[in-house]
Design a protein around this motif. Sequence first.
Motif, PDB file in Angstrom:
ATOM      1  N   GLU A 230       0.798  -1.218   0.000  1.00  0.00           N
ATOM      2  CA  GLU A 230       0.000   0.000   0.000  1.00  0.00           C
ATOM      3  C   GLU A 230       0.844   1.288   0.000  1.00  0.00           C
ATOM      4  O   GLU A 230       0.643   2.178  -0.816  1.00  0.00           O
ATOM      5  CB  GLU A 230      -0.916  -0.023   1.227  1.00  0.00           C
ATOM      6  N   LEU A 231       1.811   1.346   0.944  1.00  0.00           N
ATOM      7  CA  LEU A 231       2.634   2.555   1.037  1.00  0.00           C
ATOM      8  C   LEU A 231       3.421   2.752  -0.255  1.00  0.00           C
ATOM      9  O   LEU A 231       3.552   3.877  -0.757  1.00  0.00           O
ATOM     10  CB  LEU A 231       3.572   2.448   2.244  1.00  0.00           C
ATOM     11  N   ALA A 232       3.942   1.652  -0.817  1.00  0.00           N
ATOM     12  CA  ALA A 232       4.712   1.744  -2.060  1.00  0.00           C
ATOM     13  C   ALA A 232       3.826   2.258  -3.193  1.00  0.00           C
ATOM     14  O   ALA A 232       4.251   3.089  -3.998  1.00  0.00           O
ATOM     15  CB  ALA A 232       5.286   0.376  -2.422  1.00  0.00           C
ATOM     16  N   GLU A 233       2.562   1.791  -3.220  1.00  0.00           N
ATOM     17  CA  GLU A 233       1.632   2.242  -4.253  1.00  0.00           C
ATOM     18  C   GLU A 233       1.308   3.726  -4.115  1.00  0.00           C
ATOM     19  O   GLU A 233       1.238   4.453  -5.096  1.00  0.00           O
ATOM     20  CB  GLU A 233       0.305   1.493  -4.105  1.00  0.00           C
ATOM     21  N   MET A 234       1.112   4.162  -2.871  1.00  0.00           N
ATOM     22  CA  MET A 234       0.742   5.553  -2.624  1.00  0.00           C
ATOM     23  C   MET A 234       1.852   6.512  -3.065  1.00  0.00           C
ATOM     24  O   MET A 234       1.581   7.657  -3.409  1.00  0.00           O
ATOM     25  CB  MET A 234       0.440   5.776  -1.135  1.00  0.00           C
ATOM     26  N   THR A 235       3.096   6.063  -3.039  1.00  0.00           N
ATOM     27  CA  THR A 235       4.215   6.962  -3.344  1.00  0.00           C
ATOM     28  C   THR A 235       4.946   6.557  -4.619  1.00  0.00           C
ATOM     29  O   THR A 235       6.092   6.924  -4.820  1.00  0.00           O
ATOM     30  CB  THR A 235       5.211   6.994  -2.165  1.00  0.00           C
ATOM     31  N   ARG A 236       4.267   5.758  -5.468  1.00  0.00           N
ATOM     32  CA  ARG A 236       4.900   5.229  -6.677  1.00  0.00           C
ATOM     33  C   ARG A 236       5.557   6.319  -7.527  1.00  0.00           C
ATOM     34  O   ARG A 236       6.659   6.147  -8.040  1.00  0.00           O
ATOM     35  CB  ARG A 236       3.855   4.469  -7.514  1.00  0.00           C
ATOM     36  N   ALA A 237       4.895   7.467  -7.663  1.00  0.00           N
ATOM     37  CA  ALA A 237       5.403   8.546  -8.517  1.00  0.00           C
ATOM     38  C   ALA A 237       6.774   9.044  -8.056  1.00  0.00           C
ATOM     39  O   ALA A 237       7.477   9.714  -8.811  1.00  0.00           O
ATOM     40  CB  ALA A 237       4.404   9.692  -8.531  1.00  0.00           C
ATOM     41  N   TYR A 238       7.134   8.718  -6.802  1.00  0.00           N
ATOM     42  CA  TYR A 238       8.397   9.234  -6.256  1.00  0.00           C
ATOM     43  C   TYR A 238       9.515   8.200  -6.301  1.00  0.00           C
ATOM     44  O   TYR A 238      10.603   8.435  -5.799  1.00  0.00           O
ATOM     45  CB  TYR A 238       8.190   9.700  -4.805  1.00  0.00           C
ATOM     46  N   ASP A 239       9.209   7.022  -6.869  1.00  0.00           N
ATOM     47  CA  ASP A 239      10.155   5.908  -6.840  1.00  0.00           C
ATOM     48  C   ASP A 239      11.560   6.276  -7.326  1.00  0.00           C
ATOM     49  O   ASP A 239      12.546   5.802  -6.806  1.00  0.00           O
ATOM     50  CB  ASP A 239       9.631   4.741  -7.692  1.00  0.00           C
ATOM     51  N   ARG A 240      11.613   7.114  -8.365  1.00  0.00           N
ATOM     52  CA  ARG A 240      12.929   7.378  -8.974  1.00  0.00           C
ATOM     53  C   ARG A 240      13.650   8.541  -8.317  1.00  0.00           C
ATOM     54  O   ARG A 240      14.772   8.850  -8.681  1.00  0.00           O
ATOM     55  CB  ARG A 240      12.745   7.658 -10.454  1.00  0.00           C
ATOM     56  N   ARG A 241      12.980   9.216  -7.413  1.00  0.00           N
ATOM     57  CA  ARG A 241      13.649  10.342  -6.768  1.00  0.00           C
ATOM     58  C   ARG A 241      14.503   9.831  -5.618  1.00  0.00           C
ATOM     59  O   ARG A 241      14.149   8.858  -4.955  1.00  0.00           O
ATOM     60  CB  ARG A 241      12.605  11.299  -6.202  1.00  0.00           C
ATOM     61  N   GLY A 242      15.611  10.489  -5.380  1.00  0.00           N
ATOM     62  CA  GLY A 242      16.481  10.096  -4.262  1.00  0.00           C
ATOM     63  C   GLY A 242      15.887  10.554  -2.950  1.00  0.00           C
ATOM     64  O   GLY A 242      14.812  11.163  -2.912  1.00  0.00           O
ATOM     65  N   ALA A 243      16.577  10.255  -1.864  1.00  0.00           N
ATOM     66  CA  ALA A 243      16.121  10.681  -0.548  1.00  0.00           C
ATOM     67  C   ALA A 243      16.194  12.204  -0.464  1.00  0.00           C
ATOM     68  O   ALA A 243      17.124  12.818  -0.984  1.00  0.00           O
ATOM     69  CB  ALA A 243      16.989  10.046   0.530  1.00  0.00           C
ATOM     70  N   LEU A 244      15.194  12.788   0.166  1.00  0.00           N
ATOM     71  CA  LEU A 244      15.155  14.241   0.312  1.00  0.00           C
ATOM     72  C   LEU A 244      16.028  14.646   1.508  1.00  0.00           C
ATOM     73  O   LEU A 244      15.812  14.169   2.615  1.00  0.00           O
ATOM     74  CB  LEU A 244      13.700  14.673   0.545  1.00  0.00           C
ATOM     75  N   PRO A 245      17.030  15.518   1.286  1.00  0.00           N
ATOM     76  CA  PRO A 245      17.863  15.924   2.437  1.00  0.00           C
ATOM     77  C   PRO A 245      17.057  16.785   3.417  1.00  0.00           C
ATOM     78  O   PRO A 245      16.238  17.611   2.976  1.00  0.00           O
ATOM     79  CB  PRO A 245      19.002  16.715   1.789  1.00  0.00           C
ATOM     80  N   PRO A 246      17.288  16.616   4.712  1.00  0.00           N
ATOM     81  CA  PRO A 246      16.512  17.343   5.720  1.00  0.00           C
ATOM     82  C   PRO A 246      16.568  18.861   5.547  1.00  0.00           C
ATOM     83  O   PRO A 246      15.637  19.560   5.944  1.00  0.00           O
ATOM     84  CB  PRO A 246      17.166  16.919   7.041  1.00  0.00           C
ATOM     85  N   SER A 247      17.629  19.369   4.901  1.00  0.00           N
ATOM     86  CA  SER A 247      17.731  20.823   4.721  1.00  0.00           C
ATOM     87  C   SER A 247      16.632  21.343   3.795  1.00  0.00           C
ATOM     88  O   SER A 247      16.318  22.530   3.807  1.00  0.00           O
ATOM     89  CB  SER A 247      19.104  21.172   4.149  1.00  0.00           C
ATOM     90  N   ARG A 248      16.041  20.423   3.000  1.00  0.00           N
ATOM     91  CA  ARG A 248      15.000  20.867   2.067  1.00  0.00           C
ATOM     92  C   ARG A 248      13.584  20.546   2.545  1.00  0.00           C
ATOM     93  O   ARG A 248      12.609  20.713   1.792  1.00  0.00           O
ATOM     94  CB  ARG A 248      15.243  20.268   0.679  1.00  0.00           C
TER      95      ARG A 248
END
Lengths: 388, 65
Positions: A230-248
């Motif tokens: 479920e969680l993977a499906e909900m965020t599928r569009a973000y699969d190819r993006r890297g981890a977001l750094p906390p500064s952003r």
Amino acid sequence: MTRGTIRIWFLIHKWTSLICTAFLLMLCLTGLPLIFHDEIEALAGHDPGARMIGQGSSGEGPGLLPLDAILARALAARPGEVPLFMAFDNDRPLITVTTGPSPDAPNDRMTLHLLDRSTGLPVGEAGGGVIDWLLRLHTDMFLGLPGMLFLGLMGLLFVVAIVSGTVLYAPFMRKLAFGTLRTRRSARLKWLDYHNLLGIVALAWTAVVGLTGMINALATPIMGLWQQTELAEMTRAYDRRGALPPSRYASLDKAMAAARAAKPGANPQFIAFPGGQYSSKHHYAVFLQGGTPLTQRLLTPALIDAETGVLTDIRPLPWYMQALLISQPLHFGDYGALPLKLLWALLDLFTIVILGSGVYLWLGRRRATIEAHVREVETGGTIVAAAE
Amino acid sequence: MSVRPRRPGSQPLRRIFAAPLLLALLSLIGLVSALTGDGARDAVSWIALAAPIAAVGWAMLTRRS
């Protein structure tokens, strides 16, 4: 019921009980103080929020500081760390922020910060002490996931022992009235009657606590299933993006407003920050609770893009996650004020007597043949007891 | 429903499990009631979940021989 059937159920009852009894005794003994964890923590001074009054931190209102301000306070206390969780309270302005060295930090590297959302000031240390120690022993015996799964298996054996014991109750009580306690003939007969009576009256409670204990023991694989589906499906569009750094990371208050807009009337129970088990690498997961006592325990995660503060998706948790959430109060008995806790404690003591008398009955007739045991069950304890 | 033959003097399953079933039902009402709300629902839960404990007390007072 034929002798052959009794024999099979007797053997099932004997072996499932014998294997799980030592662990069940440990669980009953550690579970007893855990029922009263709130009271014990308050007495020991480990509950800094016990005397707090005012608005619940999960609400909205002029008396409550912005979440960004609270988060900045917690991070200032641990420079260089990143936020992992923020948990709310419905009755007090208490707010708990968890920080760690990295987004996927393990439990033992996390730091808990307890803050008052109405003043922004820290309110002391959380947890620790004997209750935490008992909870670890009760949950996994300090062995992590293998310990949890092992205790879950002991729970399964306990449930099978309850079912087989209930089946054996029928031939045993064939000629006896409910509640029969023959206490003067022999010690064996006395404990046999107590074992049967306590076992049958506590049946529903022991079955519920046993089953919910098993579900709680499976928390890690259940969570994993949710994450991967479920969680993977909900965020599928973000699969190819890297981890977001906390500064952003965007404003938490903006994210919370987006979550509230997606489910009007709901308050947050906790927020999971990007990179942890409860969220994607790019989202704030705001876990919203319902407004009624029943729906308060059923959570709906709203996934908010942590860079823009805009809602990505919101879906109620699937049934197996809801079952896990409902299993927690039903296992620990901490949901119906002090009288319910006292009843829980008495039923826990009943279970200790059931386990103890079971061991006594086994020890006393270890060398008897299986036929003698079947006869004892079949005659309601009279034949074997008379032969003693 | 057919009546199964039983040995003389033994009770039907219905009778053996009548009190246990009632107590199990009350226990379940007690367990669920407090989950669904506070106040009156808590009180229902305390009374219902006290039933199995009261049954043991009753047996110890009146059924001991």
